[in-house]
Write a protein that holds these residues in place. Structure first.
Motif, short mmCIF file in Angstrom:
data_model
loop_
_atom_site.label_atom_id
_atom_site.label_comp_id
_atom_site.label_asym_id
_atom_site.label_seq_id
_atom_site.Cartn_x
_atom_site.Cartn_y
_atom_site.Cartn_z
N LYS A 134 -2.87 4.27 -2.45
CA LYS A 134 -3.64 2.86 -2.31
C LYS A 134 -4.20 2.41 -1.32
CE LYS A 134 -0.54 0.90 -5.69
NZ LYS A 134 0.59 -0.21 -6.36
N LEU A 135 -3.90 3.10 -0.06
CA LEU A 135 -4.40 3.07 1.35
C LEU A 135 -5.76 3.73 1.74
CD1 LEU A 135 -1.15 2.91 3.69
CD2 LEU A 135 -2.46 0.94 2.67
N ILE A 136 -5.98 4.74 0.53
CA ILE A 136 -7.26 5.58 0.91
C ILE A 136 -8.53 4.71 0.42
CG2 ILE A 136 -8.55 7.64 -0.11
CD1 ILE A 136 -5.83 8.10 1.25
N GLY A 137 -9.36 4.94 1.29
CA GLY A 137 -10.86 4.01 1.27
C GLY A 137 -10.74 2.73 2.25
N GLY A 183 0.71 -1.28 0.01
CA GLY A 183 0.06 -0.10 0.12
C GLY A 183 0.93 1.14 -0.09
N LEU A 184 2.21 1.26 0.26
CA LEU A 184 2.91 2.25 0.27
C LEU A 184 3.99 2.12 -0.91
CD1 LEU A 184 3.91 2.70 4.22
CD2 LEU A 184 2.15 3.79 2.71
N SER A 185 4.42 3.28 -1.26
CA SER A 185 5.27 3.58 -2.48
C SER A 185 6.04 4.85 -2.25
CB SER A 185 4.63 3.61 -3.98
OG SER A 185 5.58 3.97 -4.70
N CYS A 186 7.65 4.59 -2.27
CA CYS A 186 8.19 5.71 -1.94
C CYS A 186 9.59 5.83 -2.72
CB CYS A 186 8.66 5.64 -0.50
SG CYS A 186 9.46 7.30 0.28
N ALA A 199 -1.07 -3.33 8.12
CA ALA A 199 -1.75 -4.63 8.00
C ALA A 199 -3.02 -4.70 8.68
CB ALA A 199 -0.64 -5.68 8.72
N ARG A 200 -3.29 -3.98 9.62
CA ARG A 200 -4.52 -4.17 10.34
C ARG A 200 -5.85 -3.56 9.51
NH1 ARG A 200 -1.23 -3.29 14.78
NH2 ARG A 200 -1.96 -1.01 15.22
N LEU A 201 -5.45 -2.57 8.52
CA LEU A 201 -6.38 -1.90 7.97
C LEU A 201 -7.13 -3.09 7.04
CD1 LEU A 201 -4.67 1.30 6.64
CD2 LEU A 201 -6.25 1.06 8.24
N GLU A 230 -9.87 8.49 4.98
CA GLU A 230 -10.24 9.20 3.41
C GLU A 230 -9.34 10.02 2.98
OE1 GLU A 230 -13.58 11.36 4.85
OE2 GLU A 230 -12.57 12.53 6.74
N ASP A 231 -8.38 10.40 3.82
CA ASP A 231 -7.20 10.96 3.39
C ASP A 231 -6.08 11.08 3.92
OD1 ASP A 231 -7.51 12.51 5.65
OD2 ASP A 231 -8.47 14.05 4.77
N ASP A 232 -4.74 11.77 3.86
CA ASP A 232 -3.61 11.51 4.40
C ASP A 232 -3.67 12.04 5.76
OD1 ASP A 232 -4.18 14.10 3.05
OD2 ASP A 232 -2.28 14.70 3.51
N VAL A 233 -4.59 13.05 6.10
CA VAL A 233 -4.68 13.37 7.60
C VAL A 233 -5.18 12.16 8.53
CG1 VAL A 233 -5.87 14.83 9.14
CG2 VAL A 233 -4.93 16.02 6.94
N ALA A 234 -6.26 11.40 7.92
CA ALA A 234 -6.69 10.59 8.60
C ALA A 234 -5.72 9.31 8.68
CB ALA A 234 -8.01 9.75 7.77
#
Length: 389
Positions: free
Chosen positions: A321-324, A303-306, A386-388, A334-338
């Motif tokens: 890829k983690l949004i939603g 889910g991460l790419s850097c 991993a818990r998402l 819902e966003d980077d702040v969340a």
């Protein structure tokens, strides 16, 4: 009344957790993980013991200006006169001085996205309009077509920051040369070159646009300071170099806002610029190792790419890829702040939402902490993601 920024909210929440006894690993702060070198602190102690604690010249001591002048001639092959240099209370004040001295309501300033978040705030504070231009691709190359399309009759400045906070992008000589060609077609646009991370470069060397295009020197303000290079964030000394009429205007703004820079801080900054520099290579190598640990680990997390930053001391992973996804408690990411909030509360790792830098769906993570702390932080992040679901 202005609302607290996402960065302020994350910082306040981090401190609240620490006061409650939670072992938070902070990847949020943009300051060196090293201590100010001893000889710099000793110079400051001597200044205190000999009574050098009164007001100095409004725009800085002659001794520090001379040290700055010699540094730029020796290390950057750029030549300035003393009246083309001002000392300020940190590099951010120098940037703010430039905006306050020149902007009228409605004037526009071009920012390359992502950008150091206070740029936009100081532009808006003067009634100006930030005009954001997204980098062409993941390399951070300057999108010349989009940039020229963003230029209008109200464009007053373009701000360059290389290496970049938060992305770590270092503009290439080719990028700067191409940009110079464009800017020659628009002779009324002033240029700021924010060089605060110039000593933290992992591949090649950071170039200043004036090195690449000397004819642009008479409309370029170079901003730098001792905070990042010498682990002196709390000493609050920055400086600017540029056309003498603009330096005079910026100096006037400074006298009516903060008066003089710290007397003791200026003595310390002079010691930093004129003292030993060899240690900086060992610091750079340490940051390079920490970069590799952090970015290598982040790219193993689903889910991460850097990308590997070429300079500064920040990683800026995409979290798109983690949004939603949802947290174990059902909260929507819902966003980077969340996501930053979730990582703080569930993993005790503090990060900065990319949206405050104009780049949604990213997080900024600094790699100034020890290698052990970086590894622990990455393990916590991996477990939390991993818990998402």
């Amino acid at each position: 009344m202005a609302k607290p920024s996402a960065f302020q909210r994350i910082t306040s929440a981090t401190e609240a957790l620490r006061r409650a006894g939670v072992d938070v690993i902070s990847l949020a702060m943009g300051e060196s993980g090293f201590s100010t070198p001893e000889w710099i602190s000793e110079a400051a102690c001597r200044a205190v013991s000999t009574g050098q604690m009164r007001y100095t010249e409004m725009t800085g001591t002659l001794a520090l200006k001379e040290a700055v002048r010699q540094k730029y001639e020796r290390e950057n092959d750029l030549r300035y006169e003393i009246d083309e240099i001002i000392i300020s209370t940190g590099a951010t004040q120098a940037l703010s001085n430039a905006m306050r001295a020149t902007l009228h309501p409605g004037d526009e300033v071009i920012l390359l996205v992502p950008y150091y978040s206070p740029y936009a705030d100081m532009i808006v504070a003067q009634g100006g309009v930030p005009v954001c231009v997204l980098a062409a691709d993941d390399t951070g190359a300057i999108p010349l077509g989009a940039l020229e399309a963003a230029i209008s009759s109200r464009t007053r400045w373009i701000i360059l920051n290389s290496p970049c906070n938060p992305s770590g992008v270092v503009l290439s000589t080719a990028d700067l040369a191409a940009l110079a060609v464009l800017l020659r077609r628009h002779p009324d646009i002033l240029i700021i070159s924010d060089d605060i991370y110039e000593k933290t470069v992992f591949e090649g060397a950071a170039k200043n646009i004036v090195n690449v295009a000397p004819d642009l020197k008479d409309r370029t303000v170079v901003v730098n300071g001792v905070s990042k290079t010498y682990a002196m964030t709390g000493w609050r000394i920055g400086y600017a170099l540029g056309p003498r009429d603009l330096m005079a205007a910026m100096g006037y703004v400074q006298t009516i806002s903060s008066w003089t820079p710290s007397a003791v801080g200026q003595v310390a900054a002079e010691a930093a610029l004129t003292g030993p520099q060899e240690f900086l290579e060992s610091w750079r190598q340490a940051y390079s190792r920490r970069r590799d640990i952090l970015v290598g680990f982040l790219n193993q997390i689903e889910g991460l790419s850097c990308r590997y930053p070429s300079g500064a001391f920040y990683a800026f992973p995409s979290i798109e890829k983690l949004i939603g996804r949802r947290t174990p408690g059902g909260t929507l990411i819902e966003d980077d702040v969340a996501l930053a909030t979730y990582l703080l509360n569930s993993a005790a790792v503090s990060t900065v939402p990319g949206s405050i830098f104009g780049a949604r769906h990213h997080l900024r993570m600094s790699f100034v902490v020890s290698e052990g702390q970086l590894t622990a932080a990455c393990q916590r992040i991996a477990s939390a993601i991993a818990r998402l679901s």
